[in-house]
Each structure stands twice: as C-alpha cells, then as structure tokens.
Design a protein around this motif. Structure first.
Motif, short mmCIF file in Angstrom:
data_model
loop_
_atom_site.label_atom_id
_atom_site.label_comp_id
_atom_site.label_asym_id
_atom_site.label_seq_id
_atom_site.Cartn_x
_atom_site.Cartn_y
_atom_site.Cartn_z
N ILE A 90 -6.57 -9.63 18.88
CA ILE A 90 -6.72 -8.42 18.06
C ILE A 90 -5.60 -7.46 18.44
CG2 ILE A 90 -8.23 -6.50 17.41
CD1 ILE A 90 -10.36 -8.62 18.91
N ALA A 91 -4.86 -6.99 17.44
CA ALA A 91 -3.73 -6.09 17.68
C ALA A 91 -3.93 -4.79 16.91
CB ALA A 91 -2.43 -6.75 17.25
N THR A 92 -3.74 -3.68 17.61
CA THR A 92 -3.84 -2.36 16.99
C THR A 92 -2.63 -1.53 17.40
OG1 THR A 92 -6.24 -2.48 17.16
CG2 THR A 92 -5.29 -0.32 16.69
N PRO A 93 -1.76 -1.22 16.44
CA PRO A 93 -0.59 -0.38 16.79
C PRO A 93 -0.96 1.10 16.77
CG PRO A 93 -0.43 -1.11 14.52
CD PRO A 93 -1.69 -1.72 15.08
N PHE A 94 -0.46 1.82 17.73
CA PHE A 94 -0.56 3.28 17.78
C PHE A 94 0.87 3.81 17.74
CE2 PHE A 94 -4.49 1.82 19.65
CZ PHE A 94 -5.43 2.71 19.18
N GLU A 95 1.01 5.11 17.67
CA GLU A 95 2.35 5.70 17.57
C GLU A 95 3.22 5.36 18.78
OE1 GLU A 95 4.26 10.11 17.24
OE2 GLU A 95 2.42 9.71 16.14
N ASP A 96 2.64 5.40 19.98
CA ASP A 96 3.45 5.17 21.18
C ASP A 96 2.96 4.01 22.03
OD1 ASP A 96 1.14 6.42 21.92
OD2 ASP A 96 2.08 7.77 23.35
N HIS A 97 1.95 3.28 21.57
CA HIS A 97 1.41 2.12 22.29
C HIS A 97 1.08 1.02 21.29
CE1 HIS A 97 0.75 5.03 25.50
NE2 HIS A 97 0.48 4.02 26.31
N PHE A 98 0.99 -0.18 21.82
CA PHE A 98 0.52 -1.31 21.04
C PHE A 98 -0.62 -1.90 21.85
CE2 PHE A 98 0.66 -5.60 19.26
CZ PHE A 98 0.87 -5.34 17.91
N GLY A 110 7.54 1.46 22.24
CA GLY A 110 6.37 1.91 22.97
C GLY A 110 5.92 0.89 23.99
N SER A 111 4.85 1.22 24.67
CA SER A 111 4.35 0.33 25.71
C SER A 111 3.23 -0.55 25.16
CB SER A 111 3.86 1.14 26.91
OG SER A 111 2.79 1.95 26.54
N LEU A 112 2.93 -1.57 25.92
CA LEU A 112 1.87 -2.52 25.57
C LEU A 112 0.68 -2.25 26.47
CD1 LEU A 112 0.86 -5.22 24.23
CD2 LEU A 112 1.84 -6.36 26.22
N LEU A 113 -0.50 -2.13 25.87
CA LEU A 113 -1.75 -2.09 26.61
C LEU A 113 -2.47 -3.38 26.26
CD1 LEU A 113 -3.64 -0.60 28.48
CD2 LEU A 113 -4.61 0.55 26.49
N LEU A 114 -2.61 -4.24 27.25
CA LEU A 114 -3.14 -5.59 27.05
C LEU A 114 -4.49 -5.73 27.72
CD1 LEU A 114 -2.78 -8.63 26.26
CD2 LEU A 114 -1.61 -8.91 28.46
N GLY A 115 -5.49 -6.18 26.96
CA GLY A 115 -6.77 -6.61 27.50
C GLY A 115 -6.81 -8.11 27.39
N ILE A 116 -6.96 -8.81 28.52
CA ILE A 116 -6.86 -10.27 28.49
C ILE A 116 -7.97 -10.91 29.32
CG2 ILE A 116 -5.13 -10.26 30.34
CD1 ILE A 116 -3.85 -12.71 28.84
N ALA A 117 -8.67 -11.86 28.71
CA ALA A 117 -9.76 -12.59 29.37
C ALA A 117 -9.69 -14.04 28.90
CB ALA A 117 -11.11 -11.98 29.02
N LEU A 118 -9.13 -14.90 29.75
CA LEU A 118 -8.93 -16.30 29.39
C LEU A 118 -9.71 -17.23 30.32
CD1 LEU A 118 -5.07 -16.26 28.82
CD2 LEU A 118 -6.86 -16.18 27.08
N ARG A 119 -10.21 -18.31 29.75
CA ARG A 119 -10.85 -19.34 30.56
C ARG A 119 -9.80 -20.29 31.15
NH1 ARG A 119 -16.28 -19.10 29.94
NH2 ARG A 119 -17.09 -18.22 28.02
#
Length: 127
Positions: A30-38, A100-109
């Motif tokens: 799921i990707a959501t772009p913001f003005e200064d973050h992704f 901008g910067s990347l904010l990543l939420g990651i949960a992998l098996r």
C-alpha cells in the motif's frame, strides 16, 4: 439545536495498493504519497510491522553519487535486511522522480532473495 451536514471534498490522499502471492504468502503493498513523504506498507501478516525512515542526503557536490540514510523508528532492529529494503526502495522512489523521504512499514514472513525481487516488482506497480 439543529445541525446541517455540509458536503466535504473528497479526501485528498490517493493511496494505491496491490496484492500478490510471494513464496506462498499473500503480500500486500500500500502506497500513500504525501507532500514531503512517501508512506509505504509491505506486509505478509496483515500488520504494519517495523517502521523505517529512509532519506536521500543532500550533497553540496552535485557530481557525487547520492547517499541515503536509513533509520529504524519502531520494531525489529536486529534484521538488517529490512534496512536493505528501505535503502533500495528510497532509491527507487527518487529514480521515479518523486522527492521526499520514505516511511516504510514492513512485516514479512520470508526475507529470501526471491522475496526481495518479487516485493520490488509489486512496489513498482504502486509508485
């Protein structure tokens, strides 16, 4: 007292999502772009998981190759492969013309090389 509901403009966030099967695990991106973050969430367990911030360092010397800073904000700090994901994804973000910067939420098996390649393919579909 009476209240009148006024019509609201559509919510300005334009999230994109894609789902795929990677090594037998349903994988959501799921990707959501913001003005200064992704903001990007990659999950195989239905949770946000480890939160990582990755930024491109601004260089005074334009000819120098770009460098990136990766910081684990919350979650697993003992899995360097998650920082590898963040580093590569922020690089893809800037290669695609986004800033901008990347904010990543990651949960992998699975964190295999094949999973890495297939996750990158899914991410490219939402960037």
């Amino acid at each position: 007292m009476s209240a009148t509901a006024l019509p609201l403009p559509p919510f300005p966030l334009a999230s994109k999502s894609v789902t795929g099967m990677i090594e037998g695990h349903d994988t959501q991106v799921i990707a959501t772009p913001f003005e200064d973050h992704f903001f990007l969430v990659i999950t195989q367990i239905g949770k946000v998981g480890t939160m990582i911030q990755a930024t491109k360092d601004v260089k005074e010397n334009v000819d120098a190759p770009p460098t990136y800073e990766v910081r684990t904000l919350l979650g697993k700090r003992d899995e360097p492969v998650l920082e590898v994901y963040a580093r590569r994804l922020v690089e893809l973000l800037h290669e695609s013309g986004k800033s901008g910067s990347l904010l990543l939420g990651i949960a992998l098996r699975s964190t295999s090389k094949e999973t890495f390649r297939e996750v990158l393919q899914l991410v490219e579909q939402v960037m």
